[in-house]
Design an enzyme around this catalytic site. Sequence first.
Site, PDB file in Angstrom:
ATOM      1  CG  ASP A 330      -1.920   1.036   1.278  1.00  0.00           C
ATOM      2  OD1 ASP A 330      -2.783   1.016   0.399  1.00  0.00           O
ATOM      3  OD2 ASP A 330      -1.866   1.901   2.175  1.00  0.00           O
ATOM      4  CD  GLU A 361      -2.260   1.999  -3.444  1.00  0.00           C
ATOM      5  OE1 GLU A 361      -3.339   2.372  -3.911  1.00  0.00           O
ATOM      6  OE2 GLU A 361      -1.944   2.169  -2.260  1.00  0.00           O
TER       7      GLU A 361
END
Length: 638
Positions: A330, A361
Amino acid sequence: MEQQKWFDSPEFEAEFHWDGPLGAELCREETVFRLWAPTAQSVELSLYRQGTGEEAAQTHSCLRQEKGVWVCRVQGHLAGWYYNYAVTVDGVTRRTADPYAVACGCNGSRSMVADLRSTDPEGWDDDRSPARQPEDIIWECHVKDFSYDVHGGFDEADRGKFTALCRRGTTLDGDGVHPTGLDYLRHLGVTHVQLLPVYDYGSVDESGSESQFNWGYDPVNYNVPEGSYSTDPHHGEVRIRELKQAVASLHQNGFRVIMDVVYNHTYSLDSWLFRTVPWYFYRQKPDGSPSNGSGCGNDLATERSMVRRYIRDSVRYWAREYHMDGFRFDLMGLLDAPLMEQIRQDLDLEFGPGVKQIYGEPWSADETFARPGTRLCGKDRLKQLPQSIGAFCDKTRDAVKGGLGQLDRGFVNGGGLEPAALRQCLGGCTRGPGSMFQSPEQAISYLSCHDDWTLWDRLVYTLDPERAFPDLKPQVLRANRLAAAMLFCCQGHLFFLSGEEFGRTKLGEKNSFRSSPRLNRLDWTRAWQAEELVDYYRGLIALRKQLPGLCDKSITAADRVRSVELLGPDCVGAQVENGGRWKTLYLLFNAGEAQTVKLPGGQWQILANGTNSFRWQQEALCSAEVRMPASSALLLGR
Ligand code: CA
């Protein structure tokens, strides 16, 4: 500011970096507790018989040893006992669980001493991940979403739990005809299941109602499974065993398992990490307030050596203990590049090069305040990372269905597409202006994930003036199929949100992170109402695995994409050098009205058209020119 500089300094690292054991260690006749707390003046250990409630059964003072590690040796084999610490720093005493805990009681504020071997389900030593297929097709799913729907045919006790991932034979309302759950997923043909956070998070009360819901991007105990997904959050060993059973079941059913990990921030600044060594684990702004690049109130200082060690240990632990096949990081844009490179090396060393997949990400929510000179893993830095560290490709996502605004349009919903942009998407965003990746090995090509609107809802916003989200309207279905056909023609690993294949709707809700489980759940009735769309995805999944030119992950893969051109209004086509069963592919995408398109010479086999992606199973040929219906794809092979 002074303390920040000290934590960042080589002197602090030289004085306090510790590579030895931490956490609770079970020995034959004693249990050894070790906590790294170099700034503490005293540390006291409390032991409990229960995970919550009643007073401590015993308390012990810990002794400070080398490198700021506090140690307590307690007689006896204390498996099943719960514990926490009182850590005093600068006269302030804070009660904290063990950051290195592998088990905990309900809601996680007491750690548990665990004999991990006793948590192994039967046959765990023989658990093996399925082999990689020609392509990775990753299906992103939340544990509770998977089985919360009352129509899913799951036993009441399994609904929303890890155990639902272990059940075969479930059908819609138990009708015995329409598979749901694992059987549905086997039929679909995806290769990987990516689970939204399954570590222990803080936003759901584990002793509270089943109607609570959260995505879980709020870590509390990094190395413990979430209790609300277990059938018994009060006994620390249960959640461990049940998550292992779920992983084993996914493996047995042919899926590799990717774990979503959130090492960029904690549920709150007031975490076990903070309570143990105040501020050391967190970035701060020059004024001393917490850095907030995560948008969640705090950022971990991954560039500091003991933070890095903590994260590396955690990743290895999940890979080793739970047999996770990969990790999705994340907000990887907040993590520093040396950390990600070391994680890559750690996993390669222990499990073999590239065996465990990692991607993330490549962005953050806001600016972060890392130690000056820190290299972060943002989009612009991906090409300097090893190719085996991947990232999500927002370019393809936005080109096909539109950018971040609700009414933004991409190719399939009337936004148009330049041939150069199509070329970039097909090539996995490895070439052209603003390209992100060295090779498609690094690219996760996708259209939707848990964030933002579902693909269906975005298409409804832009194509259906009535905004009738639940209705399976023909113009939205057409655009969805066209979008899917484009995605499955892009190089890179493929990824989609669970239910994208059946027009999953959250009724227009953009951010459902804490919406009701009724809104978030996979609607198994809809999965069968939209059976034709599911079949379209199924055909594309099966076809993709037979197209080596699109599965190519080498640095030269994009060279296979030839002669990309505009063929008419809102109609683009590209030839791809494929090899294998079809030497050349001709991929046509028409987002406009019906039109006639001239074909390059020779006979072409129809692999997929706008409604049927299983045409490659028949010997349907075409040549010279074809009529393309409005809003449709045509994939040809020769
Ligand atoms: Ca929890």
